[in-house]
Structures are given as structure tokens and as C-alpha cells.
Design an enzyme around this catalytic site. Structure first.
Site, PDB file in Angstrom:
ATOM      1  N   ASP A  73       0.850  -1.188   0.000  1.00  9.94           N
ATOM      2  CA  ASP A  73       0.000   0.000   0.000  1.00  9.94           C
ATOM      3  C   ASP A  73       0.885   1.237   0.000  1.00  9.94           C
ATOM      4  O   ASP A  73       2.024   1.178   0.486  1.00  9.94           O
ATOM      5  CB  ASP A  73      -0.885  -0.007   1.254  1.00  9.94           C
ATOM      6  CG  ASP A  73      -2.231   0.673   1.015  1.00  9.94           C
ATOM      7  OD1 ASP A  73      -2.361   1.418   0.014  1.00  9.94           O
ATOM      8  OD2 ASP A  73      -3.145   0.462   1.825  1.00  9.94           O
ATOM      9  N   THR A 137     -10.016  -0.607  -4.777  1.00  7.95           N
ATOM     10  CA  THR A 137     -10.725  -0.357  -3.511  1.00  7.95           C
ATOM     11  C   THR A 137     -10.360   0.970  -2.873  1.00  7.95           C
ATOM     12  O   THR A 137     -11.121   1.485  -2.049  1.00  7.95           O
ATOM     13  CB  THR A 137     -10.468  -1.507  -2.525  1.00  7.95           C
ATOM     14  OG1 THR A 137      -9.046  -1.691  -2.377  1.00  7.95           O
ATOM     15  CG2 THR A 137     -11.076  -2.800  -3.029  1.00  7.95           C
ATOM     16  N   ALA A 179      -8.385   8.212  10.500  1.00  6.78           N
ATOM     17  CA  ALA A 179      -7.837   7.171  11.380  1.00  6.78           C
ATOM     18  C   ALA A 179      -7.399   6.020  10.501  1.00  6.78           C
ATOM     19  O   ALA A 179      -7.810   5.923   9.338  1.00  6.78           O
ATOM     20  CB  ALA A 179      -8.888   6.700  12.384  1.00  6.78           C
ATOM     21  N   ASP A 186      -9.975  -6.481   4.117  1.00  8.60           N
ATOM     22  CA  ASP A 186     -10.622  -7.804   4.192  1.00  8.60           C
ATOM     23  C   ASP A 186     -12.141  -7.666   4.170  1.00  8.60           C
ATOM     24  O   ASP A 186     -12.839  -8.436   3.495  1.00  8.60           O
ATOM     25  CB  ASP A 186     -10.218  -8.519   5.489  1.00  8.60           C
ATOM     26  CG  ASP A 186      -8.740  -8.839   5.527  1.00  8.60           C
ATOM     27  OD1 ASP A 186      -8.145  -9.031   4.455  1.00  8.60           O
ATOM     28  OD2 ASP A 186      -8.179  -8.888   6.640  1.00  8.60           O
TER      29      ASP A 186
HETATM   30  P1  ATP Z   1      -5.857  -4.327   0.748  1.00  4.02           P
HETATM   31  O1  ATP Z   1      -5.480  -3.918   2.133  1.00  4.02           O
HETATM   32  O2  ATP Z   1      -6.878  -5.392   0.721  1.00  4.02           O
HETATM   33  O3  ATP Z   1      -4.685  -4.621  -0.084  1.00  4.02           O
HETATM   34  P2  ATP Z   1      -6.848  -1.574   0.455  1.00  4.02           P
HETATM   35  O4  ATP Z   1      -5.544  -0.909   0.718  1.00  4.02           O
HETATM   36  O5  ATP Z   1      -7.712  -0.992  -0.565  1.00  4.02           O
HETATM   37  O6  ATP Z   1      -6.672  -3.098   0.051  1.00  4.02           O
HETATM   38  P3  ATP Z   1      -8.089  -0.349   2.669  1.00  4.02           P
HETATM   39  O7  ATP Z   1      -7.072   0.737   2.589  1.00  4.02           O
HETATM   40  O8  ATP Z   1      -8.381  -0.962   3.976  1.00  4.02           O
HETATM   41  O9  ATP Z   1      -7.712  -1.594   1.774  1.00  4.02           O
HETATM   42  O10 ATP Z   1      -9.429   0.235   2.002  1.00  4.02           O
HETATM   43  C1  ATP Z   1     -10.548  -0.584   1.802  1.00  4.02           C
HETATM   44  C2  ATP Z   1     -11.816   0.186   2.101  1.00  4.02           C
HETATM   45  O11 ATP Z   1     -11.863   0.500   3.494  1.00  4.02           O
HETATM   46  C3  ATP Z   1     -11.962   1.512   1.394  1.00  4.02           C
HETATM   47  O12 ATP Z   1     -12.586   1.323   0.127  1.00  4.02           O
HETATM   48  C4  ATP Z   1     -12.878   2.271   2.342  1.00  4.02           C
HETATM   49  O13 ATP Z   1     -14.210   1.885   2.085  1.00  4.02           O
HETATM   50  C5  ATP Z   1     -12.508   1.737   3.704  1.00  4.02           C
HETATM   51  N1  ATP Z   1     -11.581   2.585   4.461  1.00  4.02           N
HETATM   52  C6  ATP Z   1     -10.370   2.234   4.932  1.00  4.02           C
HETATM   53  N2  ATP Z   1      -9.797   3.221   5.634  1.00  4.02           N
HETATM   54  C7  ATP Z   1     -10.682   4.251   5.598  1.00  4.02           C
HETATM   55  C8  ATP Z   1     -10.684   5.585   6.144  1.00  4.02           C
HETATM   56  N3  ATP Z   1      -9.668   6.066   6.856  1.00  4.02           N
HETATM   57  N4  ATP Z   1     -11.759   6.365   5.894  1.00  4.02           N
HETATM   58  C9  ATP Z   1     -12.784   5.902   5.180  1.00  4.02           C
HETATM   59  N5  ATP Z   1     -12.842   4.667   4.638  1.00  4.02           N
HETATM   60  C10 ATP Z   1     -11.815   3.856   4.846  1.00  4.02           C
HETATM   61 MG    MG Z   2      -5.164   0.746   1.919  1.00  4.29          MG
HETATM   62 NA    NA Z   3      -8.045  -4.026  -1.658  1.00  3.41          NA
HETATM   63 MG    MG Z   4      -5.515  -4.365   3.825  1.00  3.12          MG
END
Ligand code: ATP
Ligand code: MG
Ligand code: NA
Ligand code: MG
Length: 263
Positions: A73, A137, A179, A186
Site C-alpha cells: 500500500d 478499492t 484514522a 478484508d
Molecule cells: P488491501 O489492504 O486489501 O490490499 P486496500 O488498501 O484498498 O486493500 P483499505 O485501505 O483498507 O484496503 O481500504 C478498503 C476500504 O476501506 C476503502 O474502500 C474504504 O471503504 C474503507 N476505508 C479504509 N480506511 C478508511 C478511512 N480512513 N476512511 C474511510 N474509509 C476507509
Molecule cells: Mg489501503
Molecule cells: Na483491496
Molecule cells: Mg488491507
């Protein structure tokens, strides 16, 4: 403290995974409708996962494989680099639904995403690698509605009324919460699996419900965490544990808070 101690426990080996799968086959319970994979940091384990999914697809040719290609990430990989070619050459070609974040999509395609147009191209490249549904995502693409939103995009293969095929693209603005949560990636993949099951031909609806669940869970979590931390204090990781059980009703029937745009 804001830093958690490392988790402890045992890592399952590829051979141990295979023994479990052999037991499932012997008991003739290897007929699944869906399989979902996520974080993995061992090459031989990931290759065993590939073998097993191939076996499961033979047992049920309409099995849907949802792949969250968890590799990193924000510009950094957190799994060994040699997993990337395994994902590219073996895992992604088997996937029906793929849920990379921006960085993972860039790794898989070798293309950088700066704009919505870049994201559209990258999703088309990912379709060419196999999956008929792709959801980015989370991305760093600036939202037209300001920096309190994070942008997610999706694409799926559809057949138009005139019978021709195209990739339909959708765009979503997700309200940002200040935050860092653990487990949201997941939860996103799991919700997309569930909502594409109920809306197999309607990615817009499936994504709206998925993102709405995310919003309700995150809102409940941050409200609780801030209350526990007290005024002016940053919540601890323990206080930021996702309020999953408390969100059961929202998970089952989320009020829609985000409208996806077809682009
Ligand atoms: P992975 O961790 O599976 O490789 P990723 O980096 O996309 O994928 P996250 O960053 O957890 O995973 O984001 C996934 C979803 O979680 C986002 O689409 C959003 O809906 C939600 N999300 C995560 N963090 C936040 C935040 N700080 N504010 C709002 N939504 C959030
Ligand atoms: Mg992420
Ligand atoms: Na993802
Ligand atoms: Mg993740």
C-alpha cells in the site's frame, strides 16, 4: 501506545494446507460456490492456493474466485517481491473478481495511476489478465468533491442490449475518516463477494452496498473509539478494532450512503 506489539502464532505451510485440502476432498466436501483469498507472504503457499483453486474450479466450474491481491500500500510492498510474478502469472488469471488497491493494481500492470483515465486503462489491462470484475478499492486520485473523499473505481464485463461486449466502469467517492483501521481491506473484499452474489449483473449496486457497509462500520468504530479515548486523545489500535458484531444490522441491510456514477 499507538504501535501494537507483533502478533504471535504459527504460520501454516504449503504442505499443511494441502493436507487440509486432501481431507476436504476425501470427505467429498470440495464443492464450493465462492472462494476468497487475501494476505499471503509465502511463495510455495500461494502456489498451493493456486493448485487448490484449480481443483475447486474443476469440481465446480461455476465457482467464483474473489482475489484480494494483498501485496502492499502507498508505494511499498509488505510481502516478499517474488510473490508479484506468482500473482501476475498464476493467481490473477484464475480470479473472477479482483480487489487491488491502487498500488497493487500498479504492480500487477506496471502502469502508474495518476488520473481517472489511468485507472480506467489499468482496469482494462487487469481484465485482459483474467478477472471479469475489478474494483480499485482505494486510490490517491483527487476527488472532484474535495480531499475529504477517497476515490474507488470498478469495472466489469457486460453485454449491451445490442449484444456487443464492453467493460462498464463506475466511480465512487468515499467519505474519509481520519484514522487507520485494520481489517478494512478484508471486510471490503468479503462484502463485495456477498453483494455481487445478490447483484451479479449490477456492479454499481454491489459497490454501493459494499461501500455503504464500510461506511457504517467505520463510523460506528470511530464514534466508539473517540468516546473511549476521551476528548482530544487519539484512539488506540485496540479502541479502533472494527465494531463488526455491533454492525450486524447494517451489514445485512445497509442504508445506501454513496451513489456510484457510471463513467
Ligand atoms: P488491501 O489492504 O486489501 O490490499 P486496500 O488498501 O484498498 O486493500 P483499505 O485501505 O483498507 O484496503 O481500504 C478498503 C476500504 O476501506 C476503502 O474502500 C474504504 O471503504 C474503507 N476505508 C479504509 N480506511 C478508511 C478511512 N480512513 N476512511 C474511510 N474509509 C476507509
Ligand atoms: Mg489501503
Ligand atoms: Na483491496
Ligand atoms: Mg488491507
Amino acid at each position: 501506545s499507538l504501535v501494537s506489539p507483533p502478533p504471535t502464532g504459527q504460520v501454516l505451510t504449503a504442505e499443511e494446507l494441502n493436507v487440509l485440502y486432501e481431507g476436504i476432498k476425501l470427505n467429498k466436501v470440495n464443492h464450493y460456490d465462492y472462494i476468497l483469498t487475501g494476505y499471503c507472504r509465502d511463495q510455495s503457499f500461494l502456489e498451493m492456493v493456486v493448485d487448490i483453486i484449480q481443483g475447486l474450479k474443476k469440481a465446480n466450474p461455476s465457482l467464483i474466485y474473489v482475489c484480494d491481491p494483498v501485496m502492499g500500500d502507498h508505494g511499498a510492498m509488505y510481502v516478499p517481491e517474488h510473490l508479484l510474478p506468482v500473482y501476475k502469472d498464476k493467481v490473477v488469471p484464475l480470479a473472477n473478481i479482483l480487489t487491488p488497491n491502487q498500488f497493487e493494481a500498479e504492480l500487477l500492470t506496471g502502469r502508474k495511476i495518476n488520473t481517472e483515465e489511468d485507472a480506467v486503462e489499468v482496469m482494462d489491462l487487469l481484465h485482459k489478465m483474467g478477472p471479469e470484475t475489478v474494483v480499485l478499492t482505494s486510490t490517491d486520485i483527487p476527488s472532484k468533491n474535495g480531499d475529504q473523499f477517497l476515490v474507488a473505481l470498478g469495472s466489469h464485463k457486460i453485454v449491451k442490449p445490442d449484444g456487443t461486449k464492453t467493460n462498464q466502469k463506475i466511480y465512487m467517492d468515499i467519505p474519509k475518516v481520519d484514522a487507520v483501521f485494520v481489517g478494512t481491506g478484508d471486510l471490503f473484499a468479503a462484502m463485495l463477494l456477498a453483494w455481487t452474489h445478490y447483484h451479479p449483473k449490477d456492479l454499481k449496486m454491489a459497490c454501493e452496498k459494499t461501500v455503504s457497509v464500510m461506511h457504517h462500520v467505520i463510523k460506528r468504530t470511530i464514534t466508539y473509539a473517540n468516546e473511549m479515548a476521551g476528548p482530544g486523545k487519539r484512539p488506540s489500535p485496540a479502541q479502533l478494532e472494527l465494531r463488526m458484531v455491533q454492525s450486524k444490522a447494517d451489514i445485512e441491510n445497509p442504508a445506501i450512503i454513496v451513489e456510484a456514477k457510471i463513467i
